[in-house]
Structure formats: structure tokens, C-alpha cells
Design a protein around this motif. Structure first.
Motif, mmCIF file in Angstrom:
data_model
loop_
_atom_site.group_PDB
_atom_site.id
_atom_site.type_symbol
_atom_site.label_atom_id
_atom_site.label_comp_id
_atom_site.label_asym_id
_atom_site.label_seq_id
_atom_site.Cartn_x
_atom_site.Cartn_y
_atom_site.Cartn_z
ATOM 1 N N LEU A 1 2.193 6.709 17.791
ATOM 2 C CA LEU A 1 3.512 6.635 18.403
ATOM 3 C C LEU A 1 4.081 5.256 18.150
ATOM 4 O O LEU A 1 3.366 4.252 18.293
ATOM 5 N N CYS A 2 5.348 5.182 17.774
ATOM 6 C CA CYS A 2 5.992 3.870 17.648
ATOM 7 C C CYS A 2 6.065 3.226 19.033
ATOM 8 O O CYS A 2 5.896 3.889 20.058
ATOM 9 N N GLN B 1 8.834 6.899 12.376
ATOM 10 C CA GLN B 1 8.618 5.476 12.110
ATOM 11 C C GLN B 1 7.345 5.309 11.292
ATOM 12 O O GLN B 1 6.344 5.981 11.512
ATOM 13 N N ARG B 2 7.378 4.393 10.330
ATOM 14 C CA ARG B 2 6.236 4.208 9.433
ATOM 15 C C ARG B 2 4.959 3.934 10.215
ATOM 16 O O ARG B 2 4.971 3.268 11.250
ATOM 17 N N VAL B 3 3.848 4.437 9.677
ATOM 18 C CA VAL B 3 2.588 4.377 10.413
ATOM 19 C C VAL B 3 2.147 2.941 10.670
ATOM 20 O O VAL B 3 1.476 2.649 11.663
ATOM 21 N N GLY B 4 2.536 2.010 9.784
ATOM 22 C CA GLY B 4 2.161 0.619 9.993
ATOM 23 C C GLY B 4 2.818 -0.018 11.205
ATOM 24 O O GLY B 4 2.410 -1.091 11.644
ATOM 25 N N GLY C 1 2.804 8.587 10.475
ATOM 26 C CA GLY C 1 3.987 8.008 11.109
ATOM 27 C C GLY C 1 4.026 8.386 12.573
ATOM 28 O O GLY C 1 3.129 9.071 13.082
ATOM 29 N N CYS C 2 5.053 7.940 13.286
ATOM 30 C CA CYS C 2 5.220 8.283 14.695
ATOM 31 C C CYS C 2 5.362 9.792 14.830
ATOM 32 O O CYS C 2 6.150 10.421 14.131
ATOM 33 N N ARG C 3 4.630 10.384 15.784
ATOM 34 C CA ARG C 3 4.607 11.833 15.934
ATOM 35 C C ARG C 3 5.658 12.350 16.911
ATOM 36 O O ARG C 3 5.750 13.570 17.123
ATOM 37 N N PHE C 4 6.448 11.478 17.534
ATOM 38 C CA PHE C 4 7.501 11.955 18.411
ATOM 39 C C PHE C 4 8.508 12.744 17.574
ATOM 40 O O PHE C 4 8.800 12.369 16.438
ATOM 41 N N GLN D 1 0.845 -1.174 0.000
ATOM 42 C CA GLN D 1 0.000 0.000 0.000
ATOM 43 C C GLN D 1 0.893 1.240 0.000
ATOM 44 O O GLN D 1 1.657 1.457 0.928
ATOM 45 N N VAL D 2 0.818 2.020 -1.051
ATOM 46 C CA VAL D 2 1.623 3.227 -1.187
ATOM 47 C C VAL D 2 0.688 4.435 -1.177
ATOM 48 O O VAL D 2 -0.315 4.461 -1.885
#
Length: 506
Positions: A430-431, A403-406, A395-398, A279-280
Motif C-alpha cells: 500500500l502506498c 503507485q510504484r512498488v518502490g 504496486g499499491c493494491r488499493f 531496475q526494470v
């Protein structure tokens, strides 16, 4: 020695406060009046200053580490404590597992960079005191000192100091490449186990990474692999490219190699792996898709031009809102500032368009028919909430993670157990590492605005703010709308640079 727990007089405290408020600039000479020789001498003085500052930075990092002991971490039997794969070797002995994340926020860099700087500072102090002294005095530049620290961080202090004593006298006369090679030669002779440990550590940290290329519209896909595997893979790619060239392919050999690599990764023959569907995410402004403006878009988070976006959409027939085979098509609606208003599918959007507002005539109605999903009483977000948060955050909001959202969790910014609502204004991606930090580390503060803007404050009082990708920073306007003019560069807001490279979703 850390100042925590020590007693300072009011005069000492006032002096420190005054010094901390001083401007971060030092006296500079007016370049225009300097001779060529004086400019060269000033450049050399600047290198000495940078070396001394690097030594001071290492001392500050170690001091901050001492103020963050591992006694602050959750015990081994605490829920969520690091176990199994989540219990890697301690980065710095006796220092909290969350220290690298705090240092990253303080330095405004990624956690890997912060961890590397912390490990290097530790190595200076424990393994290479003479190198640190030379750095502090400006006798050795930061780049060469870093080479010694990076090579000798895995060996014992005794071995490291033997190598240091052999190389330090001539380090300033060697290139960094030659200095690294000499250090490794000596280390192999004195402690081969340390070289193997270094290689094993590199294998544990290996990954596949993608990032924008310096060539417009292109990106780089890279993987850290054992040298023998890289040599074998490159030989295979080169041979296949050479065969294509011999068969009459007129393109440059490098372009053919790149295409061979892409084909091998995306369509490997007889790989025997289970079928997967990639999924892109393609994002674009609606007027750019229609050809009315040149606002940039992105694919997989990498910036591309509006023309490139339209080419991609034509290839998947998305301009007709058709779902590509084996994939999915989703739409995100934003306001002019890039704030996400709703995440939907073409089918849902068509249904809303047919149904319209139930309370007012279409000609006079401006009711929002699509909006943010409502809150729920349950702990687990609804499917609509999950789609909205994933589309908004990507993605990770830190700060500086990405980090990829998946690979992220949907975290309640105000904990659900403390009364935090399961609402998109209280949920962010968040990752797992930063989710654990927020839940378990002491002294951190996370605050999120209604539009998804996240404010993270460290125990040391440093605050960083992250906005959802594509949302314009306050005070910045997007590029002027209208069709692109190849004879005239795009105008920018007089208040600052152009808007974010990452545009709002379609």
C-alpha cells in the motif's frame, strides 16, 4: 441538505429503497425508425440529459462529502496524523482527508479524478451558482460548465461570479478553448493572484508519468513543467535532431527527436548526480520466451508483444539466465491462472534443481520444492517475504492507485497488533496515503484472500476487488496456447474477453 440524522417515515424509506433499485437505463427511441432530423434532435436531447445528470452528480458528491466530516479524522497529536509534507491544504473545508479515496472507490476511478470531481462540485456551489443552475436545467453543457469551474476554483466567490456574469450568456456559443481563454483573460484582469495560485498549484501537482501509447509496442513519457522550461527543452531537442538530420540521418525528424530525448534523459552529460542503477521488471510467460506462443508480456508494467519480450531478453542475455551488468535478474513462478507460487533467483533455482526432493525419487516426486515463504513471528517481513509480496503486487493494491512498488509499504491486512500474522497471505503493498487511510480512517474494511486478492469496502458500503497483476479473473481462460499464426487472429474464451493485458510473471 444531508439526510444523515434526519428522521424518515417507513413509507419514505421504502420509496427511496425502491427508487435506488430501479434500472440505470432510461427510455430510448428506436434509432432505426428515426429520420435524420429526428436523430439530430435526439442527440441534442441527450446532451441536455448529460448536463442535468452532471449537475445531479455534483449534488450527490457534495451530499456524500457532508456525510464525511473532518471530525472523523485523527487529531493533530495522534500518531500518524498529517504533519509537514503529509499535511497539504484541505481539499474541501470541513470534509475528511480520506473523502477523495472513498469517492474514488464509489465512482470506480482514481483518487486524483475523484478529487477533481469533488473540487469541481464544490466550486459550482460556492463560486458559480448560476453556472450550476444552467447545468441543472440543461441550458449549458457539462464540458463548458467544467471549463468555468476549473478556471475559477482558486479565486473568491465574488470574482468568480463577476466572470460568470460576463461569460455565461455567451458560453454556449464559444468553443471550450476560447471560453477558457476568455475566462483566464478576465481573471487576470480582476484577480492576478488567483492565476498565480493556479500556477503554483499546478507546480505542486507536477510529476513525470509513463503510460501506454496508442502505437503498438510504444509508450509515452511525459512531464508537467513550467511553460518556459518546456519551450527551452523542446528547442534543444529540436536543434539536436535537426543537426543529426543535416548529417545524413535518414529517419523521420520525429523519430530522431524521440531518440534525442531518450538519450538526454538516460545518459545526461556532466550531470554531476550520484550514480544510480535503474531496475526494470520484464514479465513474460515461459512458453512465450521460448517462442512457443504469442502470449504478451510487459516491461515496467507497459504491455509489449512476445517478440518484443524475446528481443529485450536477448539484449540483456537473459535467455541464458545471466544477470545484466549493474542490474539484477529475478524469476517468478506462477500457476496457469497467474497466481504467484514463488519468487526466486537463478542461483536459487539452480540449487533447487541440483538438490531435488530429499524424500522421494525424482521420477515419482511431485513435491513443491519452491513455494511461498513461511510466516514469521516478527512484525517486520523477512527478505524472502518482501521479495514475494513485491513481485506479486508490483504496486499499491488499493483500487485504481497503482503507485510504484518502490514507494509502497508492506502492510498487514489484519493488523499485527490485532493478531494478524506476518505472512504473505496477510501482507500487501500500500502506498503511504492508502496505508494511512487503512490505519486511521473509520469504517473501512480490508480483506485479503490466500492468493492475494484484496477486497476493499468503503464506509458507504461499496466494495471493490483487486487481483495481483497477471492473475486471471475468475471464469476467464488465457489465450489458447500454441505458436502464433499470422493468418489467424488469436482465439478468445467463449465466456468473455481475453485475459488481462498484464500477463503473469515468468
Amino acid at each position: 441538505m444531508s439526510a444523515v440524522g434526519s428522521v424518515r417515515s417507513p413509507l419514505e424509506a421504502g420509496l427511496v429503497a425502491l427508487l435506488l433499485e430501479r434500472p440505470p437505463t432510461s427510455a430510448r427511441l428506436p434509432v432505426g425508425v428515426l429520420t435524420k432530423e429526428e436523430k439530430a434532435a435526439e442527440l441534442q436531447r441527450l446532451q441536455v440529459r448529460r448536463a442535468m445528470d452532471a449537475a445531479y452528480e455534483a449534488e450527490l458528491i457534495l451530499g456524500l462529502a457532508e456525510d464525511t466530516p473532518d471530525t472523523l479524522d485523527p487529531s493533530a497529536d495522534h500518531p500518524g496524523a498529517r504533519k509537514g509534507a503529509w499535511a497539504p491544504d484541505t481539499e474541501l473545508p470541513g470534509v475528511s482527508q480520506f473523502f477523495s479515496s472513498e469517492l474514488a472507490v464509489v465512482l470506480n476511478c482514481g483518487r486524483a479524478t475523484a478529487s477533481h470531481r469533488a473540487r469541481r462540485a464544490w466550486t459550482y456551489r460556492e463560486n458559480l451558482p448560476a453556472t450550476w443552475a444552467a447545468l441543472t436545467g440543461g441550458a449549458l453543457d457539462e464540458g463548458r460548465a467544467a471549463v468555468l469551474a476549473d478556471v475559477l476554483q482558486h479565486t473568491s466567490p465574488d470574482i468568480a461570479r463577476q466572470v460568470e456574469s460576463r461569460l455565461l450568456p455567451e458560453a454556449g456559443e464559444l468553443s471550450r478553448t476560447r471560453l477558457r481563454a476568455r475566462a483566464l483573460e478576465l481573471l487576470v484582469a480582476l484577480d492576478a493572484d488567483a492565476v498565480d495560485a493556479r500556477r503554483e498549484d499546478a507546480e505542486r501537482q507536477a510529476d513525470v508519468r509513463s503510460y501506454p501509447s496508442h502505437l503498438e509496442g510504444m509508450a509515452t513519457l511525459a512531464a508537467e513543467l513550467p511553460a518556459d522550461e518546456v519551450a527551452e527543452a523542446y528547442a534543444l531537442i529540436d536543434q539536436l535532431a535537426a543537426m543529426a538530420k543535416a548529417d545524413g540521418d535518414p529517419r523521420p525528424i520525429g523519430q530522431i527527436r524521440a531518440e534525442v530525448f531518450s538519450l538526454l534523459v538516460r545518459r545526461p552529460a556532466d550531470h554531476g548526480l550520484p550514480a544510480v542503477s535503474a531496475q526494470v521488471t520484464v514479465t513474460a510467460a515461459l512458453d512465450a520466451v521460448e517462442g512457443a506462443s504469442a502470449a504478451p508480456g510487459s516491461v515496467g508494467g507497459l504491455p509489449i508483444t512476445a517478440a518484443h519480450v524475446r528481443e529485450l531478453l536477448r539484449r540483456i542475455a537473459a535467455l541464458g539466465l545471466q544477470r545484466p551488468e549493474g542490474g539484477s535478474l529475478a524469476l517468478a513462478l506462477t500457476d496457469p491462472d497467474g497466481r504467484l507460487l514463488a519468487a526466486t533467483t537463478p542461483e536459487q533455482l539452480a540449487g533447487v534443481a541440483r538438490r531435488g526432493c530429499r524424500d522421494h525419487p525424482e521420477a515419482t516426486c511431485d513435491c513443491p520444492l519452491l513455494s511461498r515463504p513461511p510466516a514469521t513471528d516478527t512484525y517486520t517481513p523477512t527478505g524472502a517475504q518482501d521479495a514475494f509480496v513485491v513481485t506479486r503486487d508490483r504496486g499499491c493494491r488499493f483500487p485504481h492507485c497503482g503507485q510504484r512498488v518502490g514507494w509502497t509499504d508492506r502492510d498487514h491486512v489484519v493488523p499485527h497488533a490485532a493478531g494478524g500474522a506476518t505472512d504473505c497471505a496477510n501482507l500487501c503493498c500500500l502506498c503511504r496515503s492508502h496505508h494511512r487511510l487503512k490505519t486511521l480512517a473509520r469504517g473501512w474494511l480490508f480483506v485479503m484472500d490466500d492468493d492475494g486478492t484484496l477486497h476493499v469496502t468503503t464506509p458507504s458500503g461499496v466494495t471493490r476487488t483487486t487481483r495481483p497483476p497477471g492473475m486471471h479473473p475468475p471464469g476467464l481462460r488465457p489465450l489458447s496456447p500454441g505458436p502464433p499464426n499470422p493468418e489467424k487472429p488469436a482465439e478468445r474464451s467463449p465466456s468473455g474477453p481475453a485475459a488481462d493485458d498484464d500477463p503473469p510473471p515468468l
